[in-house]
Write an enzyme that holds these catalytic residues in place. Sequence first.
Site, PDB file in Angstrom:
ATOM      1  N   ASP A  50      13.796  71.289   0.574  1.00  0.00           N
ATOM      2  CA  ASP A  50      12.731  72.232   0.946  1.00  0.00           C
ATOM      3  C   ASP A  50      13.189  73.682   0.866  1.00  0.00           C
ATOM      4  O   ASP A  50      12.395  74.600   1.102  1.00  0.00           O
ATOM      5  CB  ASP A  50      12.237  71.926   2.365  1.00  0.00           C
ATOM      6  CG  ASP A  50      11.495  70.593   2.418  1.00  0.00           C
ATOM      7  OD1 ASP A  50      10.961  70.162   1.383  1.00  0.00           O
ATOM      8  OD2 ASP A  50      11.470  69.980   3.502  1.00  0.00           O
ATOM      9  N   LYS A  91       5.644  68.871  -4.543  1.00  0.00           N
ATOM     10  CA  LYS A  91       5.622  69.284  -3.139  1.00  0.00           C
ATOM     11  C   LYS A  91       4.244  69.883  -2.820  1.00  0.00           C
ATOM     12  O   LYS A  91       3.291  69.670  -3.558  1.00  0.00           O
ATOM     13  CB  LYS A  91       6.761  70.273  -2.872  1.00  0.00           C
ATOM     14  CG  LYS A  91       8.155  69.633  -3.009  1.00  0.00           C
ATOM     15  CD  LYS A  91       8.389  68.591  -1.936  1.00  0.00           C
ATOM     16  CE  LYS A  91       9.744  67.937  -2.070  1.00  0.00           C
ATOM     17  NZ  LYS A  91       9.899  66.784  -1.160  1.00  0.00           N
TER      18      LYS A  91
HETATM   19  C1  S3P Z   1      10.434  65.047   4.672  1.00  0.00           C
HETATM   20  C2  S3P Z   1      11.029  64.658   3.492  1.00  0.00           C
HETATM   21  C3  S3P Z   1      11.007  65.469   2.266  1.00  0.00           C
HETATM   22  C4  S3P Z   1      10.658  66.925   2.562  1.00  0.00           C
HETATM   23  C5  S3P Z   1       9.493  67.043   3.498  1.00  0.00           C
HETATM   24  C6  S3P Z   1       9.778  66.352   4.812  1.00  0.00           C
HETATM   25  C7  S3P Z   1      10.477  64.138   5.828  1.00  0.00           C
HETATM   26  O1  S3P Z   1      10.017  64.953   1.394  1.00  0.00           O
HETATM   27  O2  S3P Z   1      10.387  67.611   1.374  1.00  0.00           O
HETATM   28  O3  S3P Z   1       9.202  68.400   3.757  1.00  0.00           O
HETATM   29  O4  S3P Z   1      10.162  64.564   6.965  1.00  0.00           O
HETATM   30  O5  S3P Z   1      10.834  62.964   5.628  1.00  0.00           O
HETATM   31  P1  S3P Z   1      10.355  63.777   0.330  1.00  0.00           P
HETATM   32  O6  S3P Z   1      10.599  62.534   1.079  1.00  0.00           O
HETATM   33  O7  S3P Z   1       9.100  63.709  -0.511  1.00  0.00           O
HETATM   34  O8  S3P Z   1      11.540  64.275  -0.427  1.00  0.00           O
END
Ligand code: S3P
Length: 436
Positions: free
Chosen positions: A320, A347
Amino acid sequence: MNGPSRTFTPGGPLRGTIAVPGDKSISHRALMLGASALGETRISGLLESDDVRATAAALRAMGVAIERDGADWVVQGLGTGGLMSPRAPLDMGNSGTSARLLSGLVASQDIAVTLTGDASLSRRPMGRVIEPLSRMGAEFRSRDGCLPMTVTGAKRAIPIAYRLPVASAQVKSAVLLAALNTAGTTTVIESETTRDHTERMLQAFGAKLESGAEDGAKVIRLKGESGLRGQNVMVPGDPSSAAFFIVAALLVEGSDLTIRNVGMNPSRAGLLAILREMGGAIEIAAEREAGGEPVADLRVRQSTLAGLDIDPALAPSMIDEFPILFVAAALAEGTTRTTGLGELRVKESDRLAAMAAALGTIGAQVEEHSDGLTIHGTGGAPLAGGGPVPTRLDHRIAMSMAVAGLASTRGVTIDDASPIGTSFPTFIDTLERTRA
Ligand code: S3P
């Protein structure tokens, strides 16, 4: 895109001591595990933002009592499998974490739930959770693998062994949450380590979860139907929110800023390592543990940064943080190259396209590739500034470009500041305080 536009102008140094709000990932999980436990869960430091409110409202609509008690939030758990079908669709707003993790929680319960979201979330892929959760017996109806989506949970879910095809903590967590109400042992295998808040918190709530390295991968085994017990959860400050202030203090002349109580989980710490390698003066002090997570206080002083080739293996530990890293790179000496970042295209916005366009608009030298950006830094000279740059319903684009404004000649205007409420509603106030 209809919120207030806002201009961020260069000004004085960032000084003093601040704290950032609670970790978004941990806040979602605390509410969901609290709802799935027997007894009361008391949460301190919960992030009060739009995304976390979407999770709380969804759980309430499925029968869970969640109330504020002074500075804490208290959840009366229903036990695993205790959720009820809501009367109306659940609005996930902008929150991918809410949509994907709640899909997992519902997938092994005898209920049906329709999830909706805003324009950004309605474009994001849900196929990555539909696939494993269908194997566990849940049924899905969706618009081409996107929201709106109806999840009908399995009456008797089937345990699976699942190797994650993408490095995603959300997919891992969805399967583990479904496993809670599934007889037998569910196994998740990840070849790239992603944030492990779900595993840590499940263990703290008494789940029968084991994890370890096997053949170079991380293997997590969860024995379902073994029950969770309500806990006291302390949510540390969100390192992804701290990131904006870390980079701002590194860039703005004369800054010396302390950020207290920042989560230091190694699966989230990639940006700190990179910024220090680029030459950033970041001191880590008072390292301690709070609520099963490592935390520390950070002191950040303005520094001359040098561009770097970023190892794509680090991507999951700073997934992120790329938008704000791109801002740091735009003001560093020399060139920064990133690759292996295809996930950034799915995203809250396509963050490669959004940041390439936004930084280009304000005078940075950026080349966009299919899986990364190459950025030629100014060597510390301020960017021209300008705008308005579109924030595309993406909180991290909005805050990154706000920070870029502090390091520009004319300031940077973002077309819509409202997405900031997704993760860091007090961002602008905190920024104003550090510059007062
Ligand atoms: C998150 C995982 C990440 C991240 C998101 C929050 C989480 O996403 O980008 O802001 O809380 O598990 P991804 O699992 O799609 O990588």
